[in-house]
Design a protein around this motif. Structure first.
Motif, short mmCIF file in Angstrom:
data_model
loop_
_atom_site.label_atom_id
_atom_site.label_comp_id
_atom_site.label_asym_id
_atom_site.label_seq_id
_atom_site.Cartn_x
_atom_site.Cartn_y
_atom_site.Cartn_z
N ALA A 212 0.83 -1.21 0.00
CA ALA A 212 0.00 0.00 0.00
C ALA A 212 0.86 1.25 0.00
CB ALA A 212 -0.93 0.00 1.21
N LEU A 213 1.94 1.25 0.78
CA LEU A 213 2.84 2.41 0.83
C LEU A 213 3.48 2.66 -0.52
CD1 LEU A 213 4.44 4.66 2.21
CD2 LEU A 213 6.08 2.91 2.99
N LEU A 214 3.96 1.61 -1.18
CA LEU A 214 4.62 1.77 -2.47
C LEU A 214 3.64 2.32 -3.52
CD1 LEU A 214 6.72 -1.52 -2.48
CD2 LEU A 214 7.56 0.81 -2.09
N GLU A 215 2.40 1.84 -3.48
CA GLU A 215 1.40 2.34 -4.42
C GLU A 215 1.07 3.81 -4.12
OE1 GLU A 215 -1.82 -0.39 -3.97
OE2 GLU A 215 -0.89 -1.93 -5.25
N THR A 216 0.98 4.13 -2.84
CA THR A 216 0.72 5.51 -2.43
C THR A 216 1.86 6.43 -2.87
OG1 THR A 216 -0.61 4.80 -0.54
CG2 THR A 216 0.31 7.02 -0.45
N LEU A 217 3.09 5.96 -2.72
CA LEU A 217 4.24 6.75 -3.14
C LEU A 217 4.26 6.97 -4.64
CD1 LEU A 217 7.17 5.47 -0.89
CD2 LEU A 217 6.00 7.67 -0.77
N ASP A 218 3.90 5.95 -5.40
CA ASP A 218 3.83 6.10 -6.86
C ASP A 218 2.89 7.25 -7.23
OD1 ASP A 218 5.62 4.06 -7.39
OD2 ASP A 218 4.07 2.53 -7.61
N ASN A 219 1.73 7.27 -6.60
CA ASN A 219 0.75 8.33 -6.87
C ASN A 219 1.24 9.68 -6.36
OD1 ASN A 219 -1.14 6.61 -8.08
ND2 ASN A 219 -2.02 6.03 -6.11
N ALA A 220 1.90 9.68 -5.20
CA ALA A 220 2.39 10.93 -4.62
C ALA A 220 3.49 11.55 -5.48
CB ALA A 220 2.93 10.67 -3.21
N ILE A 221 4.35 10.72 -6.05
CA ILE A 221 5.41 11.22 -6.93
C ILE A 221 4.81 11.94 -8.14
CG2 ILE A 221 7.28 10.52 -8.47
CD1 ILE A 221 7.95 8.33 -6.35
N ILE A 222 3.75 11.35 -8.69
CA ILE A 222 3.05 11.99 -9.82
C ILE A 222 2.42 13.31 -9.38
CG2 ILE A 222 1.12 11.76 -11.44
CD1 ILE A 222 1.71 8.71 -11.43
N GLN A 223 1.77 13.29 -8.21
CA GLN A 223 1.15 14.52 -7.67
C GLN A 223 2.20 15.62 -7.49
OE1 GLN A 223 -1.07 12.71 -4.18
NE2 GLN A 223 -2.43 14.40 -4.69
N ASP A 224 3.35 15.24 -6.97
CA ASP A 224 4.40 16.24 -6.73
C ASP A 224 4.92 16.84 -8.03
OD1 ASP A 224 4.43 16.14 -3.93
OD2 ASP A 224 5.77 14.39 -3.92
N GLN A 225 5.03 16.01 -9.05
CA GLN A 225 5.48 16.52 -10.35
C GLN A 225 4.48 17.53 -10.90
OE1 GLN A 225 6.01 12.55 -12.11
NE2 GLN A 225 8.12 13.10 -12.54
N GLU A 226 3.19 17.23 -10.74
CA GLU A 226 2.15 18.13 -11.24
C GLU A 226 2.06 19.41 -10.39
OE1 GLU A 226 -1.21 15.58 -10.95
OE2 GLU A 226 -0.84 14.57 -12.85
N HIS A 227 2.15 19.24 -9.07
CA HIS A 227 2.00 20.37 -8.17
C HIS A 227 3.23 21.30 -8.23
CE1 HIS A 227 1.03 22.71 -4.61
NE2 HIS A 227 2.18 22.41 -4.10
N LEU A 228 4.41 20.68 -8.12
CA LEU A 228 5.64 21.47 -8.10
C LEU A 228 5.93 22.08 -9.47
CD1 LEU A 228 7.87 19.12 -5.92
CD2 LEU A 228 6.86 21.27 -5.22
N GLY A 229 5.51 21.35 -10.52
CA GLY A 229 5.77 21.83 -11.85
C GLY A 229 4.90 23.02 -12.21
#
Length: 229
Positions: A212-229
């Motif tokens: 569950a953590l790894l799946e959550t991190l995968d989604n969070a990494i995408i979110q960060d790219q969109e948010h920070l970008g």
């Protein structure tokens, strides 16, 4: 192996030593060297020990890169979060021998390992992002949420509270504290003990536990790219 991450293999134990200036800043080059060292450790089927210089594991991301521009900052944070995810799913045990301070990304390295040993002394361990004006990234929040005690999670992530090595154990950043003189021996003893477990069972169980953590991190990494970008 790169001077930024020295690699020493002995008796099935690979020691990765970070060395990048006085605060061991995590730069794109350090992450590339880190990944190359982990590749080598997988080939060697070695238990991994990650350590730094006397007094410090790492003070966090290279601020020169983080302040160079949005593109550079997003790229570095993405690479760092991807490295954390890789450590969490590494097929062999990962130990961190923390020789002192571990701040921001340095503390996230602790949260990405299977067993963490720190040294007693006047050292700061924790996530200082809000102290220095940075809103915590999604991947960092989720990693801290999973690995820290609930009360410490809020104090750490929201308040930027820093911990000394002893209280860092209670918070969830460390598993054990020893004297500086004992650190190397304690890390090797832990690695030798972990060498005795069945590595296939270790890998498969780790992936189940952290699914569950790894799946959550995968989604969070995408979110960060969109948010920070």
């Amino acid at each position: 192996m790169s001077d930024l991450v020295a690699y020493h293999l002995e008796d099935g134990i690979a020691t990765l030593t970070l060395s990048n200036g006085k605060v061991n800043a995590i730069s794109p080059d350090v992450i590339a060297a880190f990944n190359a060292a982990l590749n080598r450790a997988v080939t060697d089927r070695a238990v991994v020990i990650i350590t730094g210089q006397p007094g410090i594991l790492s003070g966090g991301y290279d601020l020169k890169v983080m302040t160079a521009g949005p593109k550079e900052a997003v790229s570095l944070v993405t690479a760092g979060s991807t490295l954390a995810r890789r450590l969490l799913s590494h097929p062999f045990p990962v130990i961190v021998a923390c020789p002192g301070h571990a701040v921001a990304k340095g503390a996230f390295i602790l949260l990405s390992a299977d067993y963490r040993i720190g040294v007693d002394g006047p050292f700061s361990i924790g996530l200082n992002e809000v102290q220095i004006g940075m809103t915590m990234h999604h991947a960092g929040i989720e990693l801290a949420r999973d690995r820290l005690r609930r009360s410490a999670f809020h104090r750490s992530v929201i308040n930027g509270e820093m911990f000394d090595p002893q209280t860092a154990v209670d918070a969830g950043f460390l598993d054990k504290v020893v004297s500086a003189e004992e650190l190397q021996g304690a890390a090797l003893a832990a690695a030798r003990q972990l060498k005795k477990i069945n590595m296939t069972a270790h890998k498969n169980t780790k992936l189940k536990v952290r699914k569950a953590l790894l799946e959550t991190l995968d989604n969070a990494i995408i979110q960060d790219q969109e948010h920070l970008g």
